[in-house]
Design a protein around this motif. Sequence first.
Motif, mmCIF file in Angstrom:
data_model
loop_
_atom_site.group_PDB
_atom_site.id
_atom_site.type_symbol
_atom_site.label_atom_id
_atom_site.label_comp_id
_atom_site.label_asym_id
_atom_site.label_seq_id
_atom_site.Cartn_x
_atom_site.Cartn_y
_atom_site.Cartn_z
ATOM 1 N N ALA A 1 0.592 -12.456 1.209
ATOM 2 C CA ALA A 1 1.596 -11.394 1.188
ATOM 3 C C ALA A 1 0.986 -10.054 1.583
ATOM 4 C CB ALA A 1 2.222 -11.305 -0.196
ATOM 5 N N LEU A 2 -0.236 -9.783 1.137
ATOM 6 C CA LEU A 2 -0.896 -8.534 1.522
ATOM 7 C C LEU A 2 -1.168 -8.509 3.023
ATOM 8 C CD1 LEU A 2 -2.240 -5.864 0.693
ATOM 9 C CD2 LEU A 2 -4.362 -7.142 0.298
ATOM 10 N N ALA A 3 -1.599 -9.637 3.586
ATOM 11 C CA ALA A 3 -1.863 -9.677 5.024
ATOM 12 C C ALA A 3 -0.585 -9.492 5.824
ATOM 13 C CB ALA A 3 -2.533 -10.993 5.391
ATOM 14 N N GLN A 4 0.536 -9.967 5.297
ATOM 15 C CA GLN A 4 1.800 -9.830 6.011
ATOM 16 C C GLN A 4 2.305 -8.395 6.037
ATOM 17 O OE1 GLN A 4 4.124 -12.692 3.872
ATOM 18 N NE2 GLN A 4 3.379 -14.435 5.076
ATOM 19 N N GLU A 5 1.709 -7.527 5.249
ATOM 20 C CA GLU A 5 2.030 -6.112 5.352
ATOM 21 C C GLU A 5 1.468 -5.507 6.631
ATOM 22 O OE1 GLU A 5 3.810 -3.987 3.274
ATOM 23 O OE2 GLU A 5 4.492 -5.840 2.331
ATOM 24 N N ARG A 6 0.456 -6.148 7.243
ATOM 25 C CA ARG A 6 -0.124 -5.736 8.534
ATOM 26 C C ARG A 6 -0.599 -4.270 8.508
ATOM 27 N NH1 ARG A 6 1.338 -9.268 12.849
ATOM 28 N NH2 ARG A 6 2.737 -10.937 12.160
ATOM 29 N N HIS A 7 -1.323 -3.932 7.474
ATOM 30 C CA HIS A 7 -1.846 -2.572 7.366
ATOM 31 C C HIS A 7 -3.349 -2.600 7.644
ATOM 32 C CE1 HIS A 7 -2.396 1.536 5.997
ATOM 33 N NE2 HIS A 7 -1.073 1.635 5.862
ATOM 34 N N PRO A 8 -3.843 -1.797 8.599
ATOM 35 C CA PRO A 8 -5.286 -1.855 8.941
ATOM 36 C C PRO A 8 -6.200 -1.492 7.780
ATOM 37 C CG PRO A 8 -4.027 -0.704 10.645
ATOM 38 C CD PRO A 8 -3.105 -0.893 9.487
ATOM 39 N N GLU A 9 -5.739 -0.685 6.838
ATOM 40 C CA GLU A 9 -6.605 -0.282 5.736
ATOM 41 C C GLU A 9 -6.900 -1.434 4.779
ATOM 42 O OE1 GLU A 9 -4.998 3.064 3.776
ATOM 43 O OE2 GLU A 9 -5.008 4.371 5.545
ATOM 44 N N LEU B 1 -9.690 -7.687 2.675
ATOM 45 C CA LEU B 1 -9.581 -9.069 3.135
ATOM 46 C C LEU B 1 -10.950 -9.637 3.488
ATOM 47 C CD1 LEU B 1 -6.355 -8.831 5.338
ATOM 48 C CD2 LEU B 1 -6.599 -9.926 3.108
ATOM 49 N N HIS B 2 -11.841 -8.793 4.051
ATOM 50 C CA HIS B 2 -13.212 -9.259 4.316
ATOM 51 C C HIS B 2 -13.898 -9.648 3.014
ATOM 52 C CE1 HIS B 2 -14.159 -9.121 8.543
ATOM 53 N NE2 HIS B 2 -13.559 -7.940 8.690
ATOM 54 N N ALA B 3 -13.687 -8.871 1.984
ATOM 55 C CA ALA B 3 -14.294 -9.204 0.697
ATOM 56 C C ALA B 3 -13.699 -10.491 0.125
ATOM 57 C CB ALA B 3 -14.101 -8.042 -0.280
ATOM 58 N N LEU B 4 -12.408 -10.651 0.289
ATOM 59 C CA LEU B 4 -11.768 -11.863 -0.219
ATOM 60 C C LEU B 4 -12.166 -13.094 0.589
ATOM 61 C CD1 LEU B 4 -8.183 -10.495 -0.953
ATOM 62 C CD2 LEU B 4 -9.980 -11.019 -2.606
ATOM 63 N N ALA B 5 -12.593 -12.927 1.842
ATOM 64 C CA ALA B 5 -13.044 -14.069 2.646
ATOM 65 C C ALA B 5 -14.328 -14.675 2.102
ATOM 66 C CB ALA B 5 -13.245 -13.640 4.097
ATOM 67 N N ARG B 6 -14.966 -13.992 1.156
ATOM 68 C CA ARG B 6 -16.176 -14.530 0.512
ATOM 69 C C ARG B 6 -15.916 -14.890 -0.952
ATOM 70 N NH1 ARG B 6 -17.824 -10.034 3.431
ATOM 71 N NH2 ARG B 6 -17.857 -8.746 1.539
ATOM 72 N N HIS B 7 -14.652 -15.057 -1.305
ATOM 73 C CA HIS B 7 -14.276 -15.355 -2.686
ATOM 74 C C HIS B 7 -14.703 -16.774 -3.052
ATOM 75 C CE1 HIS B 7 -11.579 -15.894 -6.210
ATOM 76 N NE2 HIS B 7 -11.682 -14.584 -6.325
ATOM 77 N N ALA B 8 -14.830 -17.031 -4.349
ATOM 78 C CA ALA B 8 -15.261 -18.360 -4.804
ATOM 79 C C ALA B 8 -14.183 -19.420 -4.606
ATOM 80 C CB ALA B 8 -15.660 -18.284 -6.286
ATOM 81 N N ASP B 9 -12.914 -19.028 -4.577
ATOM 82 C CA ASP B 9 -11.805 -19.974 -4.409
ATOM 83 C C ASP B 9 -11.579 -20.229 -2.917
ATOM 84 O OD1 ASP B 9 -9.550 -21.498 -4.491
ATOM 85 O OD2 ASP B 9 -8.355 -20.112 -5.692
ATOM 86 N N LEU C 1 -4.513 -12.363 11.544
ATOM 87 C CA LEU C 1 -3.210 -11.739 11.738
ATOM 88 C C LEU C 1 -3.349 -10.260 12.074
ATOM 89 C CD1 LEU C 1 -0.132 -12.311 11.533
ATOM 90 C CD2 LEU C 1 -0.273 -11.585 9.148
ATOM 91 N N LEU C 2 -4.334 -9.598 11.476
ATOM 92 C CA LEU C 2 -4.563 -8.175 11.724
ATOM 93 C C LEU C 2 -5.457 -7.929 12.929
ATOM 94 C CD1 LEU C 2 -5.043 -6.991 8.025
ATOM 95 C CD2 LEU C 2 -3.075 -6.582 9.498
ATOM 96 N N GLY C 3 -5.940 -9.000 13.562
ATOM 97 C CA GLY C 3 -6.814 -8.834 14.722
ATOM 98 C C GLY C 3 -8.201 -8.348 14.366
ATOM 99 N N ALA C 4 -8.625 -8.545 13.128
ATOM 100 C CA ALA C 4 -9.938 -8.076 12.692
ATOM 101 C C ALA C 4 -11.036 -9.088 12.957
ATOM 102 C CB ALA C 4 -9.906 -7.748 11.193
#
Length: 739
Positions: free
Chosen positions: A522-530, A535-543, A556-559
């Motif tokens: 849901a946060l990514a679907q907001e499409r906000h660059p900030e 999201l980079h930090a969450l890409a290293r999450h334990a889950d 989705l954000l092109g990052a």
Amino acid sequence: MTSDRLPAPTHHLRAGERLLHGKDTASAVGAGRAEDWVRLDFDVFDGTLDRVAGRRSSVTFPLGGHRFDHREVADWDTAPYWDEEAEGGAGPSWRRPLRASELALCLCHADPRVRAAALDEAGTAAPLPLLLLRCADGDEPVRQRARALFARALASRDDDMVPPLAALALRVGVRHHGRWGRDAVIDRIGGVPADAVRELRASGGWDDCRDRKAGIRAGAESGALDEDALYEIALTARDPSERLQGLRAALGDRRDHAARRRLLAFLAVGEGPEVRGLALRYAVDTGLLTADDLAGLALDHRDRHVRHHAARVLARWAEEGAPPPPYPPAPPAGGPVPGEAPVPGAASAAPDAPVPTGAGASVQVPASTWTPAGTGVDASPCVCTGTVLGGPSPSAPGASQDRSAASAAGAGLAPPRSGAAPGGELLPPSGTAVEAAAAAEDVEAAMARLSGASDGVVRGTAVAWLRAGRRGDGLVAWLADPSPWVRGLARDGLREAGGDPRALLRALCADPATLTAPAVSALAQERHPEDVPLLHALARHADGAVRARALGGLRLLGAVEDGELPPYADDPDPRVGAVVLRALRDDPGALRGLLTHRHARVRARALVLLSRRHGIGWDEALPHLADPAPEMVRAAREALGSAARDASTERLIACAAPGEAPTLRVLAMEILRGRHSPESLLNALRLLDDPHPGVRAIARDEALRTAWSRRAVWGPHAEEIQVLAEANAERIAVWWAER
């Protein structure tokens, strides 16, 4: 075509075709049942329609190993027609003296002028069943003539000649203009005979569904079929339209609490999604269900169609601010329910007990009552007299006073809405503003229950209602719903109410206690660059689920560029690798780079995507067949099967030779079997005794071609194929017999 061209009557002739060949009416209708007369009428009408409509059709059919044109069996161009240039004025082209078969044919003719002339010619001497059919004719002049003749003919007949017409009268009575003929016959008899109802219910021939529905309707109107019998039909009839007819007849104009409970139980155990859905629509339209009933169905019913429709009805009630339809007064506490007959010895039946499934068919139901649909199943007839449909007997030992709650619980449904009488029955609305407000509160409470449903569509219906009411506080909990549709409704509704969904989602994702994978999406679907650093930090999450959603959000954000994705495929969670492969599915170079990945699931999926979306050659896919991972072998077999056109027959024969890998040999034999070439047959005959069971089975199946195909021993290698086939003739005959 004349009758002397056919030496004797044959079952390949239909009823109308027998009349065309000069056979009498008794020969055309056979047993003379209602369905036989209706079939005769349809056959003649259908056969003469082409000439009346000014068209010519040509149809062939197989018979005895040959194909015949339908005109070779029955040439309807020879049937009488309306001749404008006839001697003495326009009229039918029949011959004099007029034969009985020709007169009967004209009574069923597609041209109403021919039917009217036949009525004038026959008078009251016309066959009574055909006169009765013409009483429901779609052409008014023909209909009026037939009714006048039928009334005179009926008055002149003895009483014992009228009852055989009862079944046909009931069958014709369901037509648009058929009520007059039905009433004329039934009034003369003095009631609906039970034999006529049984005849229609036992119909199994052409148009049998309409015959059986007419029997259900007549049996319900006359009382020959009681409520239990009608519910049994609603559960066990062959056709879904029959089941709907049985259910509608069982309910009739009943609007009491016993009918409501029995309908709820039917929805719990009845099979066939269309039948259940239409039964629910009928119950809603007639005011049998309460808001709590609909909420229970939307939450717990096993049929998604029922769940979704119940939720939509509740949403409509809540949006319109209207209470549920009124109900009759509740009976005294612990007293018998009016209209509910006790069922002695009723055995309990689980609502989720397995019910046998039957074939479905098209539904033909009056549009004024039912929505057209059609599929159906059969159900066990024993539940019609059990607790599920019959309800607990008031006199049964240990019967609970709150029978409504017990019935609803047994059916897996919610109890009646709040404000029930001491006996568990519903309190009727008094029509006052207080009662109307209480009913509206019940609807809102039922809508609030829908927000906890496991079905995303039902939850979405509740969230859409909250959004329409600008209830921003109630939408916050659904920002992280598993369903994307529900999340979108909550996000848009919160924004419309003046809230900030992005701030709430950032707070959810930043707090480990509230972080969920849907919240990341849901946060990514907001499409906000900030939001990229988070999201980079969450890409290293334990889950792993959180990492996969975060990686999808970065894309989705092109990052994240596509070139940066392959390292993420090393993630131990397969969901992260799935995101990578889905992103690279249109890049054949990247997919080829993943064919050597350390994870077998990544290699297999990359090979499948490469084969399906971009194509892969035989030589490129062949080495992967030796991969030790089973999923990779399956993917390689699929890729080689798609690239089989690149491999010649000679190469496939070499791959199937002894000494090659067993997996490759079986695959090559399967491809060769589909080519049906002399070379593949010769190779199969040579491998009939191969030690590998898979190769041997395919070779023996291919060798059976010599038993049914003469061309198998023609062409190249014919002599060698014939020698091997004769040497194994006995074994091939045994294999053929064992098929």
